[in-house]
Design a protein around this motif. Structure first.
Motif, PDB file in Angstrom:
ATOM      1  N   ARG A   1       0.743  -1.049  -0.164  1.00 50.17           N
ATOM      2  CA  ARG A   1      -0.085   0.127  -0.295  1.00 50.17           C
ATOM      3  C   ARG A   1       0.923   0.842   0.304  1.00 50.17           C
ATOM      4  O   ARG A   1       0.405   3.014  -0.613  1.00 50.17           O
ATOM      5  N   ASN A   2       1.752   1.151   1.010  1.00 47.34           N
ATOM      6  CA  ASN A   2       2.902   3.007   0.823  1.00 47.34           C
ATOM      7  C   ASN A   2       3.339   2.732  -0.420  1.00 47.34           C
ATOM      8  O   ASN A   2       3.771   3.589  -1.243  1.00 47.34           O
ATOM      9  N   PHE A   3       4.075   1.502  -1.332  1.00 46.42           N
ATOM     10  CA  PHE A   3       4.272   1.439  -2.388  1.00 46.42           C
ATOM     11  C   PHE A   3       3.564   2.252  -3.759  1.00 46.42           C
ATOM     12  O   PHE A   3       3.991   2.988  -4.963  1.00 46.42           O
ATOM     13  N   ILE A   4       2.158   1.976  -3.511  1.00 45.57           N
ATOM     14  CA  ILE A   4       1.247   2.369  -4.377  1.00 45.57           C
ATOM     15  C   ILE A   4       0.693   3.812  -3.942  1.00 45.57           C
ATOM     16  O   ILE A   4       0.754   4.961  -4.968  1.00 45.57           O
ATOM     17  N   ARG A   5       1.492   4.303  -2.915  1.00 42.96           N
ATOM     18  CA  ARG A   5       1.016   5.144  -2.437  1.00 42.96           C
ATOM     19  C   ARG A   5       2.370   6.679  -2.758  1.00 42.96           C
ATOM     20  O   ARG A   5       1.584   7.458  -3.871  1.00 42.96           O
ATOM     21  N   TRP A   6       3.054   5.634  -2.824  1.00 49.00           N
ATOM     22  CA  TRP A   6       4.331   6.396  -3.326  1.00 49.00           C
ATOM     23  C   TRP A   6       4.254   7.019  -4.702  1.00 49.00           C
ATOM     24  O   TRP A   6       4.911   8.113  -5.360  1.00 49.00           O
ATOM     25  N   SER A   7       3.783   6.260  -5.435  1.00 46.86           N
ATOM     26  CA  SER A   7       4.348   5.804  -6.533  1.00 46.86           C
ATOM     27  C   SER A   7       3.121   6.915  -7.889  1.00 46.86           C
ATOM     28  O   SER A   7       3.354   7.273  -8.550  1.00 46.86           O
ATOM     29  N   ILE A   8       2.564   7.561  -6.743  1.00 45.70           N
ATOM     30  CA  ILE A   8       1.347   8.077  -7.279  1.00 45.70           C
ATOM     31  C   ILE A   8       1.851   9.810  -7.335  1.00 45.70           C
ATOM     32  O   ILE A   8       1.407   9.906  -8.575  1.00 45.70           O
ATOM     33  N   CYS A   9       2.767   9.804  -6.869  1.00 46.41           N
ATOM     34  CA  CYS A   9       3.423  10.933  -6.516  1.00 46.41           C
ATOM     35  C   CYS A   9       4.421  10.844  -8.491  1.00 46.41           C
ATOM     36  O   CYS A   9       5.146   9.915  -8.677  1.00 46.41           O
ATOM     37  N   ASN A  10       3.558  11.925  -9.670  1.00 44.63           N
ATOM     38  CA  ASN A  10       4.603  11.586 -10.701  1.00 44.63           C
ATOM     39  C   ASN A  10       6.309  12.614 -10.266  1.00 44.63           C
ATOM     40  O   ASN A  10       6.951  12.857 -11.516  1.00 44.63           O
TER      41      ASN A  10
END
Length: 441
Positions: A269-278
């Motif tokens: 979940r933290n990976f998905i949240r972090w990946s949203i940042c472009n």
């Protein structure tokens, strides 16, 4: 196509808040939690296209591949050992099933009853220890040493999880993957010491995969191992007792379940949240400043028009600045730059900017089940990236986002930002248009 407008990105899950699967919940709850954590949906902010199993099985595109996940765990969350152990264990289970029948018979299954018996003994030993410890506190009661004794007693809790800083092992830690006899002997010696420390009998060396299990103990289980898993004292002793008895995959039952639970409910979940940042941090802060500046300039324009003799309708021009500024600010708050989003681009990560032979070597080593520690402080890209000036970081190299599901999430967040911006700008415009004109100039 976008997600529901009520979509919310995944909440950040901190290590402290993540429940330890085996210490606090029953076996039935463990199984139910593992099943639920594998599902994605609006409740977690993770669409099905980016589910944990889909990433692990190679069903996603950059920047959401398993390699990107591994890089995130190495450089951001500092817990790559969990994924490395998980991948090794999954492969080990398959290889064990394919082993010859005669070999399998030498490694009986580690049953739940045996595990419960070991846990009961550890609980009894811990209870007996706690009965003796308060006597020391009573001796020093009322003296200056009272608090010190209490602190020492608390720190000796055998069920506490010792803190471990990421990258605490040196880069010169020898790899236990090498197949030469000296390393094999070293792994066997480290494993024997770990078994002795846990009070377990020395295992039979004729069991299948025993040499590999020694490497696993020396790499992931033993104290001061190069990729030591963040296990509680009880978990460590239980798994060592099990591995001393058998090399059957069931010996890792408790540890594997705990590690998988951590990966699914926290790291993923933290990976998905972090990946949203472009954008990188410099670009995101720049976008925030740009949003605030645009809002301020639009407000100043509205004030000037309200104090002048121009018609009320001209004051609505400030709405353009408010919409742009508020949308930019909201998107930046969620880690997105609207300019990059318009192109469906993202900044290249710092460790991707300087891809050389050493970077390729790191990529291979990270998927090596028995490699050295995951410390990266000595990698050349760190010094190179720190030397880049702030302007260059803001306008760093960009790359197209290939994963459709990630673009879908970003589109949804952008539309949410625009809707909030339109509502906010509408309220501000109505206020400034309604107020009487100052007619000062």
């Amino acid at each position: 196509m976008v997600l529901s407008l009520s979509y919310r990105r995944p909440q950040r899950v901190d290590t402290i808040e993540s429940r330890r699967c085996d210490d606090y919940i029953s076996d039935n709850e463990k199984e139910d939690l593992s099943l639920r954590s594998g599902r994605s949906g609006a409740s977690t902010g993770v669409p099905d296209a980016l589910a944990f199993d889909k990433i692990i099985n190679g069903g996603t595109c950059p920047p959401m591949t398993i390699r990107d996940f591994m890089n995130y765990l190495i450089y951001i969350e500092h817990s790559a050992e969990n994924l490395q152990f998980f991948l090794w264990y999954r492969e080990y289970v398959q290889r064990f099933k394919e082993a010859s029948t005669s070999d399998i018979l030498l490694a009986p299954e580690w049953t739940q009853a045996q595990e419960n018996e070991v846990i009961a003994k550890l609980h009894k030993a811990a209870a007996d220890k706690r009965k003796k410890e308060p006597k020391a506190a009573e001796i020093f009661k009322g003296t200056d040493f009272e608090k010190r004794v209490e602190t020492v007693i608390e720190s000796k809790d055998p069920f506490s999880t010792p803190p471990r800083t990421a990258g605490s092992h040196d880069n010169d830690t020898p790899s236990v993957f090498s197949g030469n006899s000296s390393n094999a002997t070293s792994c066997r010696s480290q494993a024997q010491n770990a078994f002795n420390a846990a009070g377990a009998n020395q295992p039979f060396s004729i069991q299948p995969f025993r040499e590999e299990i020694d490497r696993v103990v020396a790499t992931y289980i033993a104290d001061d191992a190069p990729r030591q898993l963040n296990l509680s004292s009880r978990e460590q002793k239980v798994v060592l007792q099990a591995l001393a008895y058998t090399t059957h995959p069931s010996a890792f039952r408790t540890v594997a379940r705990s590690i998988e639970n951590t990966l699914r409910t926290q790291a993923h979940r933290n990976f998905i949240r972090w990946s949203i940042c472009n954008g990188n941090p410099a670009r995101v802060w720049f976008a925030r400043g740009l949003g605030v500046g645009t809002i301020v300039l639009a407000t100043v324009l509205a004030v000037i028009l309200a104090l002048s003799r121009v018609r009320r309708g001209w004051r609505a021009l400030a709405a353009i600045g408010w919409v742009l500024g508020i949308a930019t600010l909201i998107a930046a708050y969620k880690g997105m730059c609207v300019v990059l989003h318009g192109l469906h681009h993202r900044h290249i990560r710092p460790w991707e900017l300087f891809v050389e032979d050493d970077g390729e070597s790191r990529a291979k080593t990270s998927f090596d089940s028995f490699g050295s520690s995951n410390s990266y402080e000595e990698e050349p890209w760190i010094v190179k990236y720190e030397k880049r000036n702030i302007v260059r970081k803001v306008f760093d190299r960009e790359v197209w986002i290939q994963e459709p599901a990630l673009r879908q999430i970003q589109d949804t967040i952008f539309i949410q930002s625009m809707i909030c911006a339109l509502l906010g700008a509408g309220v501000l415009t109505a206020v400034f248009v309604a107020v009487p004109g100052g007619r000062l100039f």
